[in-house]
Design a protein around this motif. Sequence first.
Motif: not given
Length: 79
Positions: A8, A22, A24-26, A36, A38-39, A41-42
């Motif tokens: 990350r 992207p 994002l807050d990963v 997170r 969101e990783w 998603d990225a």
Amino acid sequence: SRPSGIRREIHVQYAQGLPNAPMLDVGKSCPVSARRPEWLDASRITYNQGWRTGKNPMFNAAAKALIAGENPGTVDCPA
């Protein structure tokens, strides 16, 4: 969907300024509780971008880290 073992922290540090990356807050790799979802998603977003455009921001971030002499791979979190 991402370069093998990219952390990350590598994505956040080296994807800055890359087109369509992207941001994002990963979270962080360590401790495990800081990771997170969101990783995922990225990873999904960059995978799809790679198929559509032939350019994957995560692979570019990993390459930038390697050029800078930093290992983009896995990290062992202290217990």
